[in-house]
Design a protein around this motif. Structure first.
Motif, mmCIF file in Angstrom:
data_model
loop_
_atom_site.group_PDB
_atom_site.id
_atom_site.type_symbol
_atom_site.label_atom_id
_atom_site.label_comp_id
_atom_site.label_asym_id
_atom_site.label_seq_id
_atom_site.Cartn_x
_atom_site.Cartn_y
_atom_site.Cartn_z
ATOM 1 N N HIS A 181 -76.447 30.959 -2.005
ATOM 2 C CA HIS A 181 -75.429 29.905 -1.989
ATOM 3 C C HIS A 181 -74.074 30.464 -1.555
ATOM 4 C CE1 HIS A 181 -73.024 26.480 -3.277
ATOM 5 N NE2 HIS A 181 -72.302 27.286 -4.023
ATOM 6 N N LYS A 184 -78.894 17.071 5.270
ATOM 7 C CA LYS A 184 -77.899 17.307 4.252
ATOM 8 C C LYS A 184 -77.494 16.006 3.560
ATOM 9 C CE LYS A 184 -77.843 21.626 5.424
ATOM 10 N NZ LYS A 184 -78.498 22.630 4.557
ATOM 11 N N SER A 220 -75.803 14.407 -0.669
ATOM 12 C CA SER A 220 -75.563 14.661 -2.088
ATOM 13 C C SER A 220 -76.740 14.247 -2.965
ATOM 14 C CB SER A 220 -74.308 13.922 -2.542
ATOM 15 O OG SER A 220 -74.501 12.516 -2.452
ATOM 16 N N LYS A 230 -78.091 21.028 -1.361
ATOM 17 C CA LYS A 230 -77.213 20.223 -0.505
ATOM 18 C C LYS A 230 -78.009 19.350 0.464
ATOM 19 C CE LYS A 230 -73.638 22.352 -2.257
ATOM 20 N NZ LYS A 230 -72.741 21.663 -3.207
#
Length: 230
Positions: free
Chosen positions: A139, A8, A10, A80
């Motif tokens: 999502h 995970k 950004s 993500k």
């Protein structure tokens, strides 16, 4: 490579890089469709330079903008995980095949829009809905803490295990139908083959190892790629 799904993060610099490169390719497609690029490319292939700009060129450019917007939603809202720099550089190049490739293939086509083209627009729209709509549903499911670690098999994914990939094939087919060049149809065929024989089997192996019996039950009861067919 599929281990990336578990990492995970950004990946903001990579996402911004992808967006900047895609904007560059779309600007180049505008140069080809509506600027001096038309004469340059047409002279290379021996195509006539059209006096008027056919409406289908505007549709190809509109498709480019729609795909760019969808990519932005996918990256900045849905994605993500970490993105390696190799992927950040290769993804825009892959999409340039659509942005620039179809902009080139449509140049000699002076035919007015007809029923076949409107069907192509509909197929493009359907492909976008299946791809982005299914990703949105997943999502929402994954955003619920109660569903952490669970396999999503509902929504559009109830009709196909990889309906998002099938949506990709459809919107590329829509491009090909508007461009109206025989070579353009090779792209959705190649994309379908890539998904069917490479991407889907590898992803299924990963999901089978991650989710175990729930995934095995899912693949037994659900079509793999094309709803109601396979």
């Amino acid at each position: 490579m599929l281990d990336l799904y578990a990492n995970k993060g950004s990946a903001l610099p990579q996402k911004l890089t992808i967006t900047a490169l895609e904007l560059g390719f779309i600007a180049f497609s505008y140069f080809l469709l509506f600027g001096d690029g038309d004469a340059i490319i047409s002279s290379l292939f021996g195509w006539p330079v059209l006096e008027n700009t056919p409406a289908r060129r505007g549709i190809i450019f509109a498709f480019n903008l729609i795909i760019l917007a969808r990519m932005g939603v996918m990256m900045f809202m849905f994605l993500k995980r970490q993105i390696p720099w190799s992927e950040a550089l290769s993804v825009p190049v892959a999409f340039a095949i659509y942005y620039v490739g179809f902009a080139i293939l449509v140049l000699p086509n002076s035919a007015p829009l007809g029923t076949f083209d409107y069907v192509g627009i509909g197929i493009f729209a359907l492909g976008c809905i299946l791809n982005t709509g299914s990703e949105w549903q997943r999502h929402i499911f994954k955003s619920d803490p109660a569903n952490k670690g669970k396999l999503f098999t509902g929504g559009l994914f109830a009709y196909s295990m990889h309906i998002n990939f099938f949506g990709d094939v459809l919107w590329v087919l829509g491009y090909a139908m508007i461009a109206g060049h025989l070579f353009g149809y090779a792209l959705p065929i190649l994309l379908l083959s890539f998904f069917a024989f490479f991407n889907v089997p590898k992803l299924d192996d990963y999901l089978r190892a991650r989710y175990g019996q729930p995934f095995k039950n899912y693949e037994t009861a659900t079509k793999r790629l094309i709803p109601f067919v396979w």
